[in-house]
Design an enzyme around this catalytic site. Structure first.
Site, PDB file in Angstrom:
ATOM      1  N   ARG A 178     -34.691 -27.711   2.358  1.00 38.83           N
ATOM      2  CA  ARG A 178     -35.940 -26.935   2.409  1.00 38.83           C
ATOM      3  C   ARG A 178     -36.370 -26.459   1.029  1.00 38.83           C
ATOM      4  O   ARG A 178     -37.414 -25.829   0.885  1.00 38.83           O
ATOM      5  CB  ARG A 178     -35.756 -25.733   3.334  1.00 38.83           C
ATOM      6  CG  ARG A 178     -35.402 -26.206   4.735  1.00 38.83           C
ATOM      7  CD  ARG A 178     -35.645 -25.178   5.780  1.00 38.83           C
ATOM      8  NE  ARG A 178     -35.164 -25.752   7.034  1.00 38.83           N
ATOM      9  CZ  ARG A 178     -35.605 -25.429   8.223  1.00 38.83           C
ATOM     10  NH1 ARG A 178     -36.554 -24.537   8.351  1.00 38.83           N
ATOM     11  NH2 ARG A 178     -35.109 -25.987   9.292  1.00 38.83           N
ATOM     12  N   SER A 179     -35.546 -26.750   0.020  1.00 39.04           N
ATOM     13  CA  SER A 179     -35.860 -26.246  -1.320  1.00 39.04           C
ATOM     14  C   SER A 179     -37.177 -26.776  -1.878  1.00 39.04           C
ATOM     15  O   SER A 179     -37.914 -26.015  -2.515  1.00 39.04           O
ATOM     16  CB  SER A 179     -34.708 -26.533  -2.277  1.00 39.04           C
ATOM     17  OG  SER A 179     -33.588 -25.775  -1.892  1.00 39.04           O
ATOM     18  N   THR A 237     -26.933 -29.094  -4.260  1.00 38.84           N
ATOM     19  CA  THR A 237     -26.502 -28.751  -2.912  1.00 38.84           C
ATOM     20  C   THR A 237     -25.405 -29.707  -2.462  1.00 38.84           C
ATOM     21  O   THR A 237     -24.857 -30.464  -3.274  1.00 38.84           O
ATOM     22  CB  THR A 237     -27.734 -28.667  -1.959  1.00 38.84           C
ATOM     23  OG1 THR A 237     -27.298 -28.174  -0.710  1.00 38.84           O
ATOM     24  CG2 THR A 237     -28.425 -30.010  -1.782  1.00 38.84           C
ATOM     25  N   LYS A 287     -21.691 -29.297  -5.048  1.00 41.45           N
ATOM     26  CA  LYS A 287     -21.636 -27.979  -5.701  1.00 41.45           C
ATOM     27  C   LYS A 287     -20.337 -27.717  -6.486  1.00 41.45           C
ATOM     28  O   LYS A 287     -20.372 -27.047  -7.511  1.00 41.45           O
ATOM     29  CB  LYS A 287     -21.794 -26.870  -4.656  1.00 41.45           C
ATOM     30  CG  LYS A 287     -23.213 -26.689  -4.152  1.00 41.45           C
ATOM     31  CD  LYS A 287     -23.207 -25.558  -3.134  1.00 41.45           C
ATOM     32  CE  LYS A 287     -24.579 -25.017  -2.882  1.00 41.45           C
ATOM     33  NZ  LYS A 287     -24.545 -23.815  -2.050  1.00 41.45           N
ATOM     34  N   ASN A 338     -24.792 -23.891  -8.070  1.00 40.40           N
ATOM     35  CA  ASN A 338     -25.955 -24.299  -7.273  1.00 40.40           C
ATOM     36  C   ASN A 338     -27.236 -24.370  -8.100  1.00 40.40           C
ATOM     37  O   ASN A 338     -28.272 -24.771  -7.583  1.00 40.40           O
ATOM     38  CB  ASN A 338     -26.146 -23.375  -6.065  1.00 40.40           C
ATOM     39  CG  ASN A 338     -26.748 -22.040  -6.449  1.00 40.40           C
ATOM     40  OD1 ASN A 338     -26.640 -21.614  -7.596  1.00 40.40           O
ATOM     41  ND2 ASN A 338     -27.378 -21.385  -5.503  1.00 40.40           N
ATOM     42  N   ASP A 369     -25.844 -17.989  -5.147  1.00 38.85           N
ATOM     43  CA  ASP A 369     -25.715 -17.770  -3.699  1.00 38.85           C
ATOM     44  C   ASP A 369     -25.314 -16.325  -3.367  1.00 38.85           C
ATOM     45  O   ASP A 369     -25.829 -15.736  -2.421  1.00 38.85           O
ATOM     46  CB  ASP A 369     -24.690 -18.735  -3.094  1.00 38.85           C
ATOM     47  CG  ASP A 369     -25.234 -20.144  -2.957  1.00 38.85           C
ATOM     48  OD1 ASP A 369     -26.464 -20.299  -2.806  1.00 38.85           O
ATOM     49  OD2 ASP A 369     -24.434 -21.093  -2.992  1.00 38.85           O
ATOM     50  N   GLY A 371     -15.052 -20.945   4.056  1.00 37.25           N
ATOM     51  CA  GLY A 371     -15.555 -22.168   3.426  1.00 37.25           C
ATOM     52  C   GLY A 371     -16.316 -21.850   2.148  1.00 37.25           C
ATOM     53  O   GLY A 371     -16.174 -20.771   1.565  1.00 37.25           O
ATOM     54  N   ILE A 410     -25.401 -16.048   8.197  1.00 35.71           N
ATOM     55  CA  ILE A 410     -26.037 -16.909   7.187  1.00 35.71           C
ATOM     56  C   ILE A 410     -26.650 -18.145   7.818  1.00 35.71           C
ATOM     57  O   ILE A 410     -27.391 -18.867   7.175  1.00 35.71           O
ATOM     58  CB  ILE A 410     -25.097 -17.265   6.017  1.00 35.71           C
ATOM     59  CG1 ILE A 410     -23.997 -18.207   6.446  1.00 35.71           C
ATOM     60  CG2 ILE A 410     -24.534 -16.037   5.342  1.00 35.71           C
ATOM     61  CD1 ILE A 410     -23.506 -19.038   5.276  1.00 35.71           C
ATOM     62  N   TYR A 434     -29.409 -20.023   9.727  1.00 35.63           N
ATOM     63  CA  TYR A 434     -30.825 -19.686   9.941  1.00 35.63           C
ATOM     64  C   TYR A 434     -31.552 -20.710  10.806  1.00 35.63           C
ATOM     65  O   TYR A 434     -32.774 -20.650  10.953  1.00 35.63           O
ATOM     66  CB  TYR A 434     -31.553 -19.433   8.619  1.00 35.63           C
ATOM     67  CG  TYR A 434     -31.547 -20.589   7.666  1.00 35.63           C
ATOM     68  CD1 TYR A 434     -30.559 -20.692   6.703  1.00 35.63           C
ATOM     69  CD2 TYR A 434     -32.518 -21.577   7.727  1.00 35.63           C
ATOM     70  CE1 TYR A 434     -30.535 -21.758   5.816  1.00 35.63           C
ATOM     71  CE2 TYR A 434     -32.508 -22.635   6.855  1.00 35.63           C
ATOM     72  CZ  TYR A 434     -31.513 -22.723   5.907  1.00 35.63           C
ATOM     73  OH  TYR A 434     -31.490 -23.785   5.050  1.00 35.63           O
TER      74      TYR A 434
HETATM   75  P1  ATR Z   1     -19.441 -24.111   4.171  1.00 35.07           P
HETATM   76  O1  ATR Z   1     -19.219 -24.692   2.811  1.00 35.07           O
HETATM   77  O2  ATR Z   1     -20.851 -24.255   4.663  1.00 35.07           O
HETATM   78  O3  ATR Z   1     -18.956 -22.709   4.300  1.00 35.07           O
HETATM   79  P2  ATR Z   1     -17.098 -25.380   5.356  1.00 35.07           P
HETATM   80  O4  ATR Z   1     -16.370 -25.335   4.063  1.00 35.07           O
HETATM   81  O5  ATR Z   1     -17.025 -26.620   6.163  1.00 35.07           O
HETATM   82  O6  ATR Z   1     -18.633 -25.083   5.175  1.00 35.07           O
HETATM   83  O7  ATR Z   1     -16.616 -24.136   6.247  1.00 35.07           O
HETATM   84  C1  ATR Z   1     -17.004 -23.975   7.561  1.00 35.07           C
HETATM   85  C2  ATR Z   1     -16.429 -22.669   8.103  1.00 35.07           C
HETATM   86  O8  ATR Z   1     -16.745 -22.603   9.506  1.00 35.07           O
HETATM   87  C3  ATR Z   1     -14.914 -22.569   7.988  1.00 35.07           C
HETATM   88  O9  ATR Z   1     -14.559 -21.224   7.811  1.00 35.07           O
HETATM   89  C4  ATR Z   1     -14.469 -23.104   9.345  1.00 35.07           C
HETATM   90  O10 ATR Z   1     -13.203 -22.673   9.739  1.00 35.07           O
HETATM   91  P3  ATR Z   1     -11.870 -23.538   9.344  1.00 35.07           P
HETATM   92  O11 ATR Z   1     -11.547 -23.185   7.922  1.00 35.07           O
HETATM   93  O12 ATR Z   1     -10.848 -23.095  10.306  1.00 35.07           O
HETATM   94  O13 ATR Z   1     -12.272 -24.985   9.512  1.00 35.07           O
HETATM   95  C5  ATR Z   1     -15.534 -22.479  10.233  1.00 35.07           C
HETATM   96  N1  ATR Z   1     -15.641 -23.170  11.513  1.00 35.07           N
HETATM   97  C6  ATR Z   1     -16.215 -24.363  11.755  1.00 35.07           C
HETATM   98  N2  ATR Z   1     -16.115 -24.686  13.074  1.00 35.07           N
HETATM   99  C7  ATR Z   1     -15.436 -23.659  13.672  1.00 35.07           C
HETATM  100  C8  ATR Z   1     -15.019 -23.377  15.012  1.00 35.07           C
HETATM  101  N3  ATR Z   1     -15.276 -24.235  16.012  1.00 35.07           N
HETATM  102  N4  ATR Z   1     -14.368 -22.212  15.253  1.00 35.07           N
HETATM  103  C9  ATR Z   1     -14.108 -21.333  14.251  1.00 35.07           C
HETATM  104  N5  ATR Z   1     -14.492 -21.542  12.954  1.00 35.07           N
HETATM  105  C10 ATR Z   1     -15.145 -22.682  12.676  1.00 35.07           C
END
Ligand code: ATR
Length: 277
Positions: free
Chosen positions: A21-22, A67, A71, A92, A107, A134, A221, A223
């Site tokens: 969307r940027s 993105t 990153k 970013n 961020d 994450g 976060i 949206y």
């Molecule tokens: P981002 O960079 O957008 O933060 P990410 O690194 O893939 O994305 O992290 C996703 C987050 O959502 C993580 O904290 C993940 O938990 P895990 O570290 O256990 O994977 C969390 N997450 C994703 N699906 C989940 C689920 N079904 N239940 C609980 N946490 C979930």
């Protein structure tokens, strides 16, 4: 606006990039402030990232946003990296100055500005609860540590990932078990979801909010949708809520100012323009 030799150029580097969307966000500001500039999506495969960063300089770009999935990787390709980007471990925003590429991470700034916009003068008076460990959580944790929040309670499905993050970032982060809502939410002043749960197409975030004080601020976060089930549940029990779109809008401000020379404002019209599909 016509693009010509005087047009200032910036863009967003990602793979895939079609859904970013940027361009709409920066495009709105460029039109609003009548700036002779262009902001374009740049689809860059991981194996071409280094060439793309060098290309920004070669092609006279003022800079770019970065993105997924680049990153973290782009950090080592920058000539300089701001302390906050180094601490987060991801970049970013790239700014080209005198042929050098500076990497920043806005961020965490966007996260805090979003909370402050919705609640002027807001400061966390008690513990902050962060769900997820994450990439998004990293920036938010660094912002909360820099805001000197007294205690951060970090809960992640995979506890070891939260522990590694807490060890790396130091400070006042306390790791708790995913599902230990009773202890985590008690006396909290802020609850933030940084996981993908609740995003359209993902499972819902199922959490019992009853231990959360009514005075706590709740931020998601995610949206898409703009009002997640978490925000709806929090609102229904009287908590102040902040949606995730504002973080996206506010993180874009420092880059726009560096590239185009105007400090832009986040307005309802901007929100509308970015939300339109
Ligand atoms: P981002 O960079 O957008 O933060 P990410 O690194 O893939 O994305 O992290 C996703 C987050 O959502 C993580 O904290 C993940 O938990 P895990 O570290 O256990 O994977 C969390 N997450 C994703 N699906 C989940 C689920 N079904 N239940 C609980 N946490 C979930």
């Amino acid at each position: 606006m016509t693009v010509d030799g005087g047009t200032r150029l910036a863009g967003v580097i990602g793979w895939p990039i079609a859904h970013s969307r940027s361009p709409r966000l920066h495009g709105h500001w460029l039109a609003h402030y009548k700036i002779e500039g262009a902001y374009v999506p740049l689809a860059v495969r991981p194996e071409n990232l280094e060439a793309a960063v060098e290309g920004l300089v070669a092609l006279g770009f003022r800079g770019a946003n970065v993105t997924l999935p680049h990153k973290e990787q782009v950090l080592r390709l920058c000539d300089q990296v701001t302390p906050r980007a180094r601490r987060i471990g991801a970049v970013n925003t790239l700014v080209v100055k005198d042929g050098c590429v500076e990497g920043d991470n806005t961020d965490g700034f966007g996260f805090l500005e979003n909370l402050k916009e919705a609640n002027p003068g807001w400061r966390p008076a008690g513990p902050a609860v962060v769900l997820g460990a994450g990439g998004a959580a990293r920036a938010i944790l660094v912002a909360l540590l820099e805001a000197e929040v007294a205690e951060i309670r970090l809960l992640n499905r995979t506890r070891t990932r939260a522990e590694a993050l807490a060890d790396e970032l130091g400070g006042t982060i306390r790791v708790m078990d995913w599902g230990d809502w009773t202890d985590a939410l008690a006396e909290a002043s802020l609850l933030v979801n940084t996981t993908s749960l609740g995003m359209s197409g993902q499972p819902p975030l199922e959490i019992d909010l009853s231990p959360l004080p009514a005075s706590a601020l709740v931020n998601d976060i995610v949206y898409v949708p703009i009002e997640t089930a978490l925000l709806a549940a929090a609102r229904a029990r009287g908590n102040a809520v902040v949606d995730g779109l504002g973080m996206l809008l506010h993180q874009a401000r420092p880059g726009f100012e560096a590239w185009f020379g105007v400090s832009p404002e986040v307005t309802p019209a901007l929100r509308q323009a970015v939300l339109e599909t």
